[in-house]
Design a protein around this motif. Structure first.
Motif, PDB file in Angstrom:
ATOM      1  N   ALA A   1       0.771  -1.029  -0.150  1.00  0.00           N
ATOM      2  CA  ALA A   1      -0.223   0.079   0.186  1.00  0.00           C
ATOM      3  C   ALA A   1       0.771   1.180   0.144  1.00  0.00           C
ATOM      4  O   ALA A   1       0.835   2.193  -0.687  1.00  0.00           O
ATOM      5  N   ASP A   2       2.021   1.329   0.692  1.00  0.00           N
ATOM      6  CA  ASP A   2       3.022   2.226   0.739  1.00  0.00           C
ATOM      7  C   ASP A   2       3.520   2.571  -0.869  1.00  0.00           C
ATOM      8  O   ASP A   2       3.729   3.643  -1.250  1.00  0.00           O
ATOM      9  N   VAL A   3       3.724   1.394  -1.576  1.00  0.00           N
ATOM     10  CA  VAL A   3       4.059   1.714  -2.878  1.00  0.00           C
ATOM     11  C   VAL A   3       3.227   2.144  -3.814  1.00  0.00           C
ATOM     12  O   VAL A   3       3.382   3.218  -4.354  1.00  0.00           O
ATOM     13  N   ASN A   4       1.758   1.894  -3.611  1.00  0.00           N
ATOM     14  CA  ASN A   4       0.945   2.485  -4.389  1.00  0.00           C
ATOM     15  C   ASN A   4       0.786   3.839  -3.890  1.00  0.00           C
ATOM     16  O   ASN A   4       0.527   4.984  -4.618  1.00  0.00           O
ATOM     17  N   ALA A   5       0.857   4.331  -2.696  1.00  0.00           N
ATOM     18  CA  ALA A   5       0.827   5.818  -2.180  1.00  0.00           C
ATOM     19  C   ALA A   5       2.141   6.502  -3.128  1.00  0.00           C
ATOM     20  O   ALA A   5       1.975   7.700  -3.179  1.00  0.00           O
ATOM     21  N   SER A   6       3.070   5.827  -3.052  1.00  0.00           N
ATOM     22  CA  SER A   6       4.297   6.624  -3.691  1.00  0.00           C
ATOM     23  C   SER A   6       4.016   6.639  -5.147  1.00  0.00           C
ATOM     24  O   SER A   6       4.331   7.726  -5.747  1.00  0.00           O
ATOM     25  N   ARG A   7       3.394   5.691  -5.775  1.00  0.00           N
ATOM     26  CA  ARG A   7       3.203   5.802  -7.182  1.00  0.00           C
ATOM     27  C   ARG A   7       2.075   6.869  -7.232  1.00  0.00           C
ATOM     28  O   ARG A   7       2.008   7.758  -8.430  1.00  0.00           O
ATOM     29  N   GLY A   8       1.296   7.003  -6.323  1.00  0.00           N
ATOM     30  CA  GLY A   8       0.335   8.123  -6.562  1.00  0.00           C
ATOM     31  C   GLY A   8       1.099   9.426  -6.519  1.00  0.00           C
ATOM     32  O   GLY A   8       0.658  10.408  -7.299  1.00  0.00           O
ATOM     33  N   ARG A   9       1.643   9.457  -5.626  1.00  0.00           N
ATOM     34  CA  ARG A   9       2.503  10.899  -5.629  1.00  0.00           C
ATOM     35  C   ARG A   9       3.517  11.237  -6.720  1.00  0.00           C
ATOM     36  O   ARG A   9       3.562  12.452  -7.069  1.00  0.00           O
ATOM     37  N   GLU A  10       4.144  10.200  -7.246  1.00  0.00           N
ATOM     38  CA  GLU A  10       4.924  10.331  -8.472  1.00  0.00           C
ATOM     39  C   GLU A  10       3.874  10.842  -9.521  1.00  0.00           C
ATOM     40  O   GLU A  10       4.433  11.668 -10.429  1.00  0.00           O
ATOM     41  N   ARG A  11       2.780  10.169  -9.555  1.00  0.00           N
ATOM     42  CA  ARG A  11       1.739  10.687 -10.891  1.00  0.00           C
ATOM     43  C   ARG A  11       1.271  12.109 -10.671  1.00  0.00           C
ATOM     44  O   ARG A  11       1.159  12.892 -11.535  1.00  0.00           O
ATOM     45  N   ALA A  12       1.023  12.389  -9.264  1.00  0.00           N
ATOM     46  CA  ALA A  12       0.697  13.907  -8.769  1.00  0.00           C
ATOM     47  C   ALA A  12       1.562  14.787  -9.325  1.00  0.00           C
ATOM     48  O   ALA A  12       1.403  15.784  -9.867  1.00  0.00           O
TER      49      ALA A  12
END
Length: 417
Positions: free
Chosen positions: A114-125
């Motif tokens: 889930a932390d990886v998904n959050a980091s991916r979201g921040r990368e996309r943001a």
């Protein structure tokens, strides 16, 4: 030999064909800066900020790869001594390994993923935020170039007024003050041209920096602005797209899932884990080597650590839920604001183009013709010329406002409109 020359000829023809294709492709390639698409592509590949965000995601993935692994084993050497000569002392070498139970390892992995998904979201943001900045900077770059063109038209009109004032003065139908006024308008246009030239260079430097290039790198002139969608989007549709694709909202959702998983993991801290060990037993009487085994359970005691962990996890879960709601409301509010401003800018541009601009141009031409024919004074012509210039600038500003709000909406919904 003939076949050899045929092969050589075919190879030469193929090489010439590839060279011609590459040359034609190079000639038709759009230079960087001409369109916003090329700048967006360059920014996504060259921006140091995006590379840093990608490395953060890579680090989170690396942590997730070891989240469910066992702790390092422990090796111990214990010596037992007996004063009784009939009981032999000895060394026990023990290798022990702790094994978490009750699904704790899988929960750790779920939280890390889930932390990886959050980091991916921040990368996309981060990418969407950079895209918005590039779109806005490109609109300013294009606007400044068109503003320069408008100002040069105004400078041409000022020259016409000066010529008319000089001719009228030469014929004895005017005064020297009118000629000086006309010269002042021409000087004002020249000064504005210098100011806009500086603004154009500044816009180019900002675009270069945003895409990860030196500020003074060459950049082609913009050839077209991004088209504004003909159909006005509905707020409900935009909100739905934002809920499905906004990367900041996705990162907040993933953070909430990680906190929920860690809360479950904290509850299971009260459940014992098992430690298993074994190893050889060496006696001091040189008897054959024996073997020792052990099994143990940790005992969670109510000294506060587990309870504190539960309270911390529950508070973090509650905080992540509140942040999600705050982010969702902020996005929906920002969408409503940007959509309202986009509608206002479109209506303003339409009204200016349909009514104000034709009226101003017609009035200026009439006043200038009348003045050239000896009717009226220059002050009226200058006033109408300034009104015409003001309308032109307001049209350009309305177009910039449209581009700014369109870029903001696209960032909020996580994709092109």
């Amino acid at each position: 030999m003939a076949a050899h020359w045929v092969l050589l000829g075919a190879g030469a023809a193929l090489a010439l064909g590839l060279t011609a294709y590459a040359s034609a492709h190079a000639q038709t390639a759009v230079p960087l800066g001409a369109t916003v698409d090329g700048l967006l592509t360059a920014g996504r590949s060259l921006s140091p900020a995006l590379r840093a965000a990608a490395l953060d995601t890579e680090a989170a993935s690396a942590r997730a790869g070891g989240a469910d692994t066992l702790d390092d084993p422990t090796i111990t050497d214990s010596y037992t001594y007996y004063k009784d000569p009939n009981v032999f002392s000895g060394h026990t070498v023990m290798l022990t390994q702790a094994f978490p139970l009750w699904g704790k390892r899988s929960l750790r992995r779920e939280a890390a993923l889930a932390d990886v998904n959050a980091s991916r979201g921040r990368e996309r943001a981060a990418q969407d935020e950079l895209d918005e900045k590039i779109k806005v900077a490109y609109a300013q770059y294009d606007l400044t170039a068109r503003d320069l063109a408008v100002n040069r038209e105004i400078a041409g009109l000022a020259r016409r007024m000066r010529s008319a004032a000089s001719a009228r003065y030469a014929q004895g139908g005017g005064d020297q003050i009118a000629v000086i006024q006309a010269l002042g308008e021409e000087t004002t246009a020249k000064l504005e041209d210098v100011r806009l030239g500086g603004a154009y260079e500044a816009a180019r430097a900002r675009l270069n920096v945003l895409v990860g290039r030196p500020a003074n790198a060459p950049l082609s002139q913009a050839i077209r602005a991004r088209p504004i969608p003909a159909a006005e989007p509905a707020l409900e549709m935009l909100v739905e797209r934002a809920r499905a694709a906004n990367p900041t909202l996705a990162a907040s959702t993933a953070t909430m899932e990680a906190a929920r998983t860690r809360s479950t993991l904290a509850d299971k801290a009260w459940y014992s884990d098992v430690t298993i060990g074994g190893g050889p037993l060496f006696q001091t009487n040189n008897r054959p080597v024996g073997f020792a085994a052990t099994i143990g359970l940790n005992i969670p005691v109510p000294w506060g650590r587990e309870a504190a962990g539960q309270d911390e996890a529950a508070a973090q879960l509650g905080a992540s839920q509140q942040r999600y709601e705050a982010t969702r409301l902020e996005i929906e509010g920002a969408l409503a604001e940007s959509l309202a401003r986009l509608r206002a800018a479109r209506a303003t541009e339409a009204l200016l183009r349909r009514e104000a601009m034709p009226q101003a141009r017609a009035a200026f031409q009439t006043v200038l013709i009348n003045y050239s024919q000896g009717r009226g004074d220059l002050t009226g012509a200058i006033t109408v010329e300034r009104q015409t210039h003001d309308v032109e600038l307001r049209v350009l500003q309305a177009q910039l406002d449209e581009q700014v709000e369109l870029a903001a909406i696209e960032r909020l919904i996580g994709g092109d409109l």
